[in-house]
Design a protein around this motif. Structure first.
Motif, PDB file in Angstrom:
ATOM      1  N   GLU A  89      11.303  19.404  -0.095  1.00 59.41           N
ATOM      2  CA  GLU A  89      10.309  19.571  -1.529  1.00 59.41           C
ATOM      3  C   GLU A  89      10.143  17.668  -2.052  1.00 59.41           C
ATOM      4  OE1 GLU A  89      11.515  21.025  -4.727  1.00 59.41           O
ATOM      5  OE2 GLU A  89      10.252  22.670  -4.514  1.00 59.41           O
ATOM      6  N   TYR A  90       8.576  17.634  -2.286  1.00 56.53           N
ATOM      7  CA  TYR A  90       8.911  16.156  -2.366  1.00 56.53           C
ATOM      8  C   TYR A  90       7.826  16.302  -4.006  1.00 56.53           C
ATOM      9  CZ  TYR A  90       8.921  14.915   2.123  1.00 56.53           C
ATOM     10  OH  TYR A  90       9.422  14.619   3.508  1.00 56.53           O
ATOM     11  N   ASP A  91       8.755  15.992  -4.736  1.00 57.06           N
ATOM     12  CA  ASP A  91       8.087  15.139  -5.941  1.00 57.06           C
ATOM     13  C   ASP A  91       6.488  14.228  -5.903  1.00 57.06           C
ATOM     14  OD1 ASP A  91       7.600  14.884  -8.935  1.00 57.06           O
ATOM     15  OD2 ASP A  91       9.630  14.242  -8.261  1.00 57.06           O
ATOM     16  N   TYR A  92       5.695  15.082  -6.123  1.00 58.33           N
ATOM     17  CA  TYR A  92       4.504  14.466  -5.703  1.00 58.33           C
ATOM     18  C   TYR A  92       4.501  13.606  -7.288  1.00 58.33           C
ATOM     19  CZ  TYR A  92       2.799  17.493  -2.180  1.00 58.33           C
ATOM     20  OH  TYR A  92       2.996  18.599  -1.079  1.00 58.33           O
ATOM     21  N   PRO A  93       4.503  13.305  -8.579  1.00 55.10           N
ATOM     22  CA  PRO A  93       4.438  12.688  -9.417  1.00 55.10           C
ATOM     23  C   PRO A  93       5.321  11.553  -8.788  1.00 55.10           C
ATOM     24  CG  PRO A  93       4.463  14.922 -10.545  1.00 55.10           C
ATOM     25  CD  PRO A  93       5.322  15.012  -8.814  1.00 55.10           C
ATOM     26  N   SER A  94       7.238  11.755  -8.817  1.00 51.64           N
ATOM     27  CA  SER A  94       7.500  10.509  -8.928  1.00 51.64           C
ATOM     28  C   SER A  94       6.370   9.719  -7.071  1.00 51.64           C
ATOM     29  CB  SER A  94       8.920  10.884  -8.261  1.00 51.64           C
ATOM     30  OG  SER A  94       9.386  11.449  -9.552  1.00 51.64           O
ATOM     31  N   LEU A  95       6.287  10.837  -6.306  1.00 56.44           N
ATOM     32  CA  LEU A  95       6.048   9.761  -5.388  1.00 56.44           C
ATOM     33  C   LEU A  95       4.927   9.049  -5.263  1.00 56.44           C
ATOM     34  CD1 LEU A  95       5.905  12.357  -2.432  1.00 56.44           C
ATOM     35  CD2 LEU A  95       6.508   9.942  -1.872  1.00 56.44           C
ATOM     36  N   ARG A  96       3.581   9.992  -6.282  1.00 60.45           N
ATOM     37  CA  ARG A  96       2.659   8.639  -6.920  1.00 60.45           C
ATOM     38  C   ARG A  96       2.994   7.572  -7.661  1.00 60.45           C
ATOM     39  NH1 ARG A  96      -3.658  11.809  -7.887  1.00 60.45           N
ATOM     40  NH2 ARG A  96      -3.852   9.368  -8.475  1.00 60.45           N
ATOM     41  N   VAL A  97       3.805   7.470  -8.588  1.00 59.06           N
ATOM     42  CA  VAL A  97       4.123   6.462  -9.165  1.00 59.06           C
ATOM     43  C   VAL A  97       4.875   5.461  -8.992  1.00 59.06           C
ATOM     44  CG1 VAL A  97       5.849   6.325 -11.283  1.00 59.06           C
ATOM     45  CG2 VAL A  97       4.218   8.344 -11.504  1.00 59.06           C
ATOM     46  N   GLY A  98       5.747   5.862  -7.463  1.00 60.58           N
ATOM     47  CA  GLY A  98       6.606   4.744  -6.536  1.00 60.58           C
ATOM     48  C   GLY A  98       5.467   3.866  -6.059  1.00 60.58           C
ATOM     49  N   ILE A  99       4.573   4.723  -5.214  1.00 59.31           N
ATOM     50  CA  ILE A  99       3.590   4.263  -4.277  1.00 59.31           C
ATOM     51  C   ILE A  99       2.414   2.711  -5.312  1.00 59.31           C
ATOM     52  CG2 ILE A  99       1.582   4.803  -3.038  1.00 59.31           C
ATOM     53  CD1 ILE A  99       2.942   6.925  -1.880  1.00 59.31           C
ATOM     54  N   LEU A 100       2.425   3.937  -6.457  1.00 61.55           N
ATOM     55  CA  LEU A 100       1.288   3.013  -7.003  1.00 61.55           C
ATOM     56  C   LEU A 100       1.441   2.095  -7.257  1.00 61.55           C
ATOM     57  CD1 LEU A 100      -1.718   2.579  -8.035  1.00 61.55           C
ATOM     58  CD2 LEU A 100      -1.109   4.284 -10.034  1.00 61.55           C
ATOM     59  N   ARG A 101       3.223   2.020  -8.000  1.00 58.70           N
ATOM     60  CA  ARG A 101       4.367   0.609  -8.446  1.00 58.70           C
ATOM     61  C   ARG A 101       4.020  -0.421  -7.942  1.00 58.70           C
ATOM     62  NH1 ARG A 101       7.845   2.835 -12.556  1.00 58.70           N
ATOM     63  NH2 ARG A 101       5.764   3.441 -13.836  1.00 58.70           N
ATOM     64  N   PHE A 102       4.219   0.079  -6.266  1.00 60.22           N
ATOM     65  CA  PHE A 102       4.730  -0.439  -5.200  1.00 60.22           C
ATOM     66  C   PHE A 102       3.038  -1.950  -4.633  1.00 60.22           C
ATOM     67  CE2 PHE A 102       3.281  -0.775  -0.139  1.00 60.22           C
ATOM     68  CZ  PHE A 102       3.613  -2.170   0.134  1.00 60.22           C
TER      69      PHE A 102
END
Length: 227
Positions: A89-102
Protein backbone atom coordinates in the motif's frame (compact mmCIF):
# COMPACT_ATOMS: atom_id res chain seq x y z
CA UNK A 1 9.46 -16.93 35.16
CA UNK A 2 6.44 -15.45 37.04
CA UNK A 3 3.14 -15.97 35.18
CA UNK A 4 2.36 -12.22 35.13
CA UNK A 5 5.72 -11.35 33.54
CA UNK A 6 5.35 -14.17 31.05
CA UNK A 7 1.92 -12.85 30.04
CA UNK A 8 3.28 -9.32 29.54
CA UNK A 9 6.12 -10.62 27.38
CA UNK A 10 3.72 -12.66 25.27
CA UNK A 11 1.52 -9.60 24.73
CA UNK A 12 4.46 -7.39 23.77
CA UNK A 13 5.98 -9.98 21.45
CA UNK A 14 2.75 -11.16 19.90
CA UNK A 15 2.84 -8.82 16.90
CA UNK A 16 6.48 -9.50 16.02
CA UNK A 17 6.05 -13.22 16.48
CA UNK A 18 3.29 -13.21 13.85
CA UNK A 19 5.02 -10.79 11.49
CA UNK A 20 6.01 -13.54 9.08
CA UNK A 21 2.38 -14.60 8.58
CA UNK A 22 0.52 -13.40 5.47
CA UNK A 23 -1.24 -10.07 5.96
CA UNK A 24 -3.80 -8.29 3.80
CA UNK A 25 -1.96 -5.03 3.23
CA UNK A 26 1.54 -3.66 3.53
CA UNK A 27 2.53 -0.02 3.93
CA UNK A 28 5.36 1.55 1.94
CA UNK A 29 6.69 5.05 1.30
CA UNK A 30 6.03 6.61 4.66
CA UNK A 31 9.56 7.84 4.16
CA UNK A 32 11.48 8.15 0.93
CA UNK A 33 15.19 8.00 0.20
CA UNK A 34 16.75 9.92 -2.68
CA UNK A 35 17.81 6.60 -4.15
CA UNK A 36 14.22 5.34 -4.22
CA UNK A 37 12.89 8.61 -5.63
CA UNK A 38 15.52 8.61 -8.37
CA UNK A 39 14.68 5.03 -9.28
CA UNK A 40 10.97 5.84 -9.68
CA UNK A 41 11.73 8.95 -11.77
CA UNK A 42 14.14 7.13 -14.08
CA UNK A 43 11.90 4.11 -14.40
CA UNK A 44 8.83 6.03 -15.58
CA UNK A 45 9.40 9.69 -16.60
CA UNK A 46 6.00 9.87 -18.30
CA UNK A 47 4.30 8.95 -15.04
CA UNK A 48 6.09 11.76 -13.20
CA UNK A 49 5.08 14.33 -15.81
CA UNK A 50 1.42 13.32 -15.75
CA UNK A 51 1.34 12.72 -11.98
CA UNK A 52 2.63 16.18 -11.13
CA UNK A 53 0.14 17.68 -13.53
CA UNK A 54 -2.59 16.73 -11.05
CA UNK A 55 -3.49 18.21 -7.69
CA UNK A 56 -2.21 16.29 -4.65
CA UNK A 57 -4.91 14.05 -3.24
CA UNK A 58 -7.19 14.45 -6.24
CA UNK A 59 -9.16 11.65 -7.83
CA UNK A 60 -7.18 12.19 -11.02
CA UNK A 61 -3.90 11.71 -9.15
CA UNK A 62 -5.10 8.42 -7.70
CA UNK A 63 -6.37 7.24 -11.08
CA UNK A 64 -3.02 7.94 -12.78
CA UNK A 65 -0.71 6.61 -10.09
CA UNK A 66 -2.72 3.53 -9.12
CA UNK A 67 -2.40 2.22 -12.66
CA UNK A 68 1.38 2.33 -12.52
CA UNK A 69 2.21 1.65 -8.88
CA UNK A 70 3.04 -2.01 -9.54
CA UNK A 71 6.32 -0.73 -10.99
CA UNK A 72 7.34 0.80 -7.65
CA UNK A 73 8.23 -2.50 -5.99
CA UNK A 74 11.69 -2.73 -7.58
CA UNK A 75 12.60 0.75 -6.36
CA UNK A 76 11.49 -0.11 -2.83
CA UNK A 77 13.42 -3.39 -3.13
CA UNK A 78 10.28 -5.30 -2.28
CA UNK A 79 10.88 -9.01 -1.97
CA UNK A 80 8.14 -10.61 -4.06
CA UNK A 81 8.54 -13.84 -2.12
CA UNK A 82 7.34 -11.95 0.96
CA UNK A 83 4.34 -10.42 -0.85
CA UNK A 84 2.27 -13.58 -1.00
CA UNK A 85 -0.97 -12.95 0.82
CA UNK A 86 -0.61 -9.18 0.95
CA UNK A 87 -0.29 -6.22 -1.36
CA UNK A 88 1.90 -3.14 -0.90
CA UNK A 89 0.00 0.00 0.00
CA UNK A 90 1.72 3.16 -1.18
CA UNK A 91 1.43 6.43 0.68
CA UNK A 92 0.88 8.78 -2.27
CA UNK A 93 1.42 12.05 -0.35
CA UNK A 94 4.79 10.86 1.00
CA UNK A 95 5.78 9.52 -2.40
CA UNK A 96 4.92 12.81 -4.06
CA UNK A 97 6.77 14.94 -1.51
CA UNK A 98 9.83 12.68 -1.67
CA UNK A 99 10.00 12.65 -5.46
CA UNK A 100 9.42 16.39 -5.76
CA UNK A 101 12.07 17.11 -3.15
CA UNK A 102 14.51 14.91 -5.04
CA UNK A 103 13.82 16.82 -8.28
CA UNK A 104 14.42 20.14 -6.53
CA UNK A 105 17.49 19.14 -4.53
CA UNK A 106 19.15 17.53 -7.54
CA UNK A 107 18.34 20.69 -9.55
CA UNK A 108 16.59 18.76 -12.26
CA UNK A 109 13.96 21.37 -11.46
CA UNK A 110 15.78 24.61 -10.71
CA UNK A 111 14.45 27.22 -8.31
CA UNK A 112 15.54 30.63 -9.64
CA UNK A 113 16.61 33.53 -7.47
CA UNK A 114 14.39 35.83 -9.50
CA UNK A 115 10.67 35.47 -8.88
CA UNK A 116 9.32 33.17 -11.62
CA UNK A 117 6.67 34.54 -13.96
CA UNK A 118 4.57 31.45 -13.33
CA UNK A 119 3.58 32.76 -9.90
CA UNK A 120 1.00 34.89 -11.71
CA UNK A 121 -0.72 31.68 -12.90
CA UNK A 122 -1.90 29.83 -9.78
CA UNK A 123 -4.59 27.94 -11.71
CA UNK A 124 -2.09 25.57 -13.37
CA UNK A 125 -4.30 22.55 -12.81
CA UNK A 126 -7.26 21.36 -14.82
CA UNK A 127 -10.72 22.15 -13.47
CA UNK A 128 -11.09 20.25 -10.20
CA UNK A 129 -13.95 22.24 -8.73
CA UNK A 130 -16.21 19.17 -8.60
CA UNK A 131 -13.58 16.88 -7.06
CA UNK A 132 -14.21 16.80 -3.33
CA UNK A 133 -10.94 14.94 -2.82
CA UNK A 134 -9.04 17.95 -4.19
CA UNK A 135 -10.70 20.67 -2.09
CA UNK A 136 -7.91 20.87 0.52
CA UNK A 137 -5.28 20.85 -2.22
CA UNK A 138 -6.88 23.83 -3.94
CA UNK A 139 -6.65 25.81 -0.69
CA UNK A 140 -3.04 24.65 -0.20
CA UNK A 141 -2.16 25.56 -3.78
CA UNK A 142 -3.58 29.06 -3.36
CA UNK A 143 -1.71 29.43 -0.06
CA UNK A 144 1.60 28.46 -1.65
CA UNK A 145 1.24 30.88 -4.55
CA UNK A 146 0.10 33.64 -2.20
CA UNK A 147 3.10 33.20 0.13
CA UNK A 148 5.57 32.93 -2.74
CA UNK A 149 4.24 36.07 -4.43
CA UNK A 150 4.28 37.98 -1.15
CA UNK A 151 7.92 37.11 -0.37
CA UNK A 152 9.66 35.03 -3.01
CA UNK A 153 13.21 35.33 -1.57
CA UNK A 154 12.03 33.93 1.76
CA UNK A 155 9.90 31.23 0.15
CA UNK A 156 12.87 30.22 -1.97
CA UNK A 157 15.08 30.03 1.13
CA UNK A 158 12.64 27.55 2.67
CA UNK A 159 12.76 25.40 -0.48
CA UNK A 160 16.54 25.34 -1.01
CA UNK A 161 17.59 25.10 2.66
CA UNK A 162 18.34 21.69 4.20
CA UNK A 163 15.41 20.26 6.12
CA UNK A 164 15.60 21.09 9.81
CA UNK A 165 18.25 23.75 9.28
CA UNK A 166 18.36 27.12 11.02
CA UNK A 167 17.95 28.86 7.67
CA UNK A 168 14.77 26.92 6.96
CA UNK A 169 13.36 27.66 10.43
CA UNK A 170 14.15 31.38 10.20
CA UNK A 171 12.53 31.65 6.78
CA UNK A 172 9.42 29.80 7.90
CA UNK A 173 9.07 32.14 10.88
CA UNK A 174 9.00 35.08 8.45
CA UNK A 175 6.24 33.50 6.41
CA UNK A 176 3.97 32.33 9.24
CA UNK A 177 2.43 35.80 9.86
CA UNK A 178 1.38 35.92 6.19
CA UNK A 179 -0.54 32.65 6.24
CA UNK A 180 -3.75 34.07 7.70
CA UNK A 181 -4.10 36.54 4.84
CA UNK A 182 -3.57 33.79 2.25
CA UNK A 183 -6.38 31.48 3.36
CA UNK A 184 -9.99 32.42 2.56
CA UNK A 185 -12.24 33.13 5.57
CA UNK A 186 -13.88 29.93 6.78
CA UNK A 187 -11.50 27.67 4.86
CA UNK A 188 -9.80 24.90 6.84
CA UNK A 189 -6.39 23.44 6.13
CA UNK A 190 -4.43 21.10 8.38
CA UNK A 191 -0.93 22.37 8.51
CA UNK A 192 2.40 22.35 10.33
CA UNK A 193 5.76 23.79 9.29
CA UNK A 194 6.86 20.71 7.26
CA UNK A 195 3.53 20.95 5.45
CA UNK A 196 4.19 24.62 4.62
CA UNK A 197 7.51 23.61 3.10
CA UNK A 198 5.90 20.87 1.03
CA UNK A 199 3.28 23.34 -0.21
CA UNK A 200 5.98 25.82 -1.24
CA UNK A 201 7.90 23.08 -3.05
CA UNK A 202 4.77 22.28 -5.07
CA UNK A 203 4.36 25.99 -5.79
CA UNK A 204 7.92 26.35 -7.04
CA UNK A 205 7.58 23.30 -9.28
CA UNK A 206 4.51 24.68 -11.03
CA UNK A 207 5.71 28.29 -11.06
CA UNK A 208 8.74 27.30 -13.15
CA UNK A 209 6.63 25.20 -15.50
CA UNK A 210 7.31 21.76 -14.07
CA UNK A 211 9.35 19.20 -15.99
CA UNK A 212 8.75 17.08 -19.06
CA UNK A 213 9.27 13.35 -19.45
CA UNK A 214 11.94 14.07 -22.07
CA UNK A 215 13.90 16.21 -19.62
CA UNK A 216 13.67 13.53 -16.94
CA UNK A 217 14.76 10.82 -19.34
CA UNK A 218 17.88 12.74 -20.40
CA UNK A 219 18.88 14.15 -16.99
CA UNK A 220 22.15 13.27 -15.27
CA UNK A 221 21.28 11.73 -11.95
CA UNK A 222 23.63 12.07 -8.96
CA UNK A 223 22.68 8.81 -7.25
CA UNK A 224 22.70 5.22 -8.46
CA UNK A 225 19.33 3.49 -8.53
CA UNK A 226 18.73 0.15 -6.78
CA UNK A 227 19.48 -2.90 -8.90
Amino acid sequence: MPKVLASVLMMSLGTSALAAAPRPMGDLAKTMTDETAECIVKDDPKLIESWFGTLPGSSEERRIVSRRETRFSRCFRTNFAQMRGWAPEYDYPSLRVGILRFLLESRIVDVPEKQPAGLSRPMWFANAANDAAASASIIANDLGFCLAKANWPTARTVIVSPQGSKAEAAALRKLVPLIGGCIPPGAKLRMDLPRVRAILEETAYHAVGGVTAATLASASYPIRSPR
